[in-house]
Design a protein around this motif. Structure first.
Motif, PDB file in Angstrom:
ATOM      1  N   LEU A  41     -12.370  53.091 -12.930  1.00  0.00           N
ATOM      2  CA  LEU A  41     -12.339  54.391 -12.263  1.00  0.00           C
ATOM      3  C   LEU A  41     -10.910  54.912 -12.128  1.00  0.00           C
ATOM      4  O   LEU A  41     -10.646  56.092 -12.372  1.00  0.00           O
ATOM      5  CB  LEU A  41     -12.982  54.304 -10.873  1.00  0.00           C
ATOM      6  CG  LEU A  41     -14.490  54.317 -10.815  1.00  0.00           C
ATOM      7  CD1 LEU A  41     -14.966  54.133  -9.383  1.00  0.00           C
ATOM      8  CD2 LEU A  41     -15.055  55.596 -11.386  1.00  0.00           C
ATOM      9  N   CYS A  60     -16.387  51.774  -5.347  1.00  0.00           N
ATOM     10  CA  CYS A  60     -16.789  50.465  -5.876  1.00  0.00           C
ATOM     11  C   CYS A  60     -17.279  49.528  -4.786  1.00  0.00           C
ATOM     12  O   CYS A  60     -18.066  48.628  -5.049  1.00  0.00           O
ATOM     13  CB  CYS A  60     -15.641  49.834  -6.661  1.00  0.00           C
ATOM     14  SG  CYS A  60     -15.380  50.675  -8.232  1.00  0.00           S
ATOM     15  N   THR A 104     -19.543  49.605 -12.198  1.00  0.00           N
ATOM     16  CA  THR A 104     -18.281  50.165 -12.672  1.00  0.00           C
ATOM     17  C   THR A 104     -17.163  49.519 -11.875  1.00  0.00           C
ATOM     18  O   THR A 104     -17.239  49.424 -10.655  1.00  0.00           O
ATOM     19  CB  THR A 104     -18.252  51.690 -12.451  1.00  0.00           C
ATOM     20  OG1 THR A 104     -19.362  52.263 -13.133  1.00  0.00           O
ATOM     21  CG2 THR A 104     -16.974  52.301 -12.956  1.00  0.00           C
ATOM     22  N   ALA A 108     -11.472  55.338  -5.552  1.00  0.00           N
ATOM     23  CA  ALA A 108     -12.062  54.379  -6.491  1.00  0.00           C
ATOM     24  C   ALA A 108     -12.476  53.102  -5.764  1.00  0.00           C
ATOM     25  O   ALA A 108     -13.564  52.570  -5.987  1.00  0.00           O
ATOM     26  CB  ALA A 108     -11.080  54.063  -7.620  1.00  0.00           C
TER      27      ALA A 108
END
Length: 197
Positions: free
Chosen positions: A126, A187, A121, A183
């Motif tokens: 996000l 990640c 992702t 986010a």
């Protein structure tokens, strides 16, 4: 004796624990994803390029400490994460359930990695998801509201998983956190590197 690369040596440090106590392996993957070992595939099941296979082979040999041409179940999990994959401990346990007790050879590991590959992702995705709930465009979100949404909307997440995510957020005294920072941290993956026995 075979020399180890600085990247692999960093995740072979014996003083660091293997498992996250939270159920997610945020710490382990973050540390390993920063080592420059990430392998990206177009989709699960895709074939690796020649260069990707060489990267797998080099790191496979470094993890194969008894030089028998096979990785143990734990080593399979470590290498899978080292190449940029970030499954939870539970997801990884399910994946390696099919690994025989004798472990995997190089070709079997490549098949395992490709079959279990998930497209990471992106940080941008996000942030956009958080922004849907940031009606004032303030860049922050209430930790309580976040937990309420994740445990009640759509397919609810268990409280302990949401708590694991919130541990990665810098929640201030008002109960708010900067979702762009969260986010980014999610990640990047986990901060802790797994250990080999």
């Amino acid at each position: 004796a075979q020399a180890t690369s600085p990247q692999v040596e960093a995740y072979l440090q014996p003083s660091l624990p293997f498992r996250s106590t939270t159920g997610h392996s945020f710490e382990a993957s973050r540390a390993m994803s920063g080592l420059g070992l990430e392998i990206k595939l177009a989709e699960p099941g895709a074939k690796l390029t020649k260069e990707q296979k060489e990267k797998v082979e080099d790191n496979f040999k470094l993890l194969d400490r008894d030089r028998d041409g096979r990785l143990t179940v734990q080593e399979v999990g470590i290498l899978h994460r080292a190449f940029g994959q970030n499954p939870t401990d539970e997801e990884l346990a399910e994946m390696v359930r099919a690994v025989p007790p004798s472990g995997l050879d190089l070709e079997a590991f490549i098949q395992f990695f490709s079959k279990n590959y998930r497209t990471p992702t992106s940080e941008d995705m996000l942030i956009r998801a958080f922004q849907v709930f940031d009606l004032e465009d303030a860049g922050v979100m209430s930790a309580d509201k976040f937990k309420e949404m994740l445990t009640s909307l759509g397919e609810p997440m268990p409280n302990d998983e949401v708590d694991s995510i919130l541990k990665e957020a810098d929640v201030d005294g008002s109960g708010l956190f900067d979702y762009k920072s969260l986010a980014k941290r999610l990640c990047e993956g986990p901060r802790r590197i797994p250990d080999l026995p």
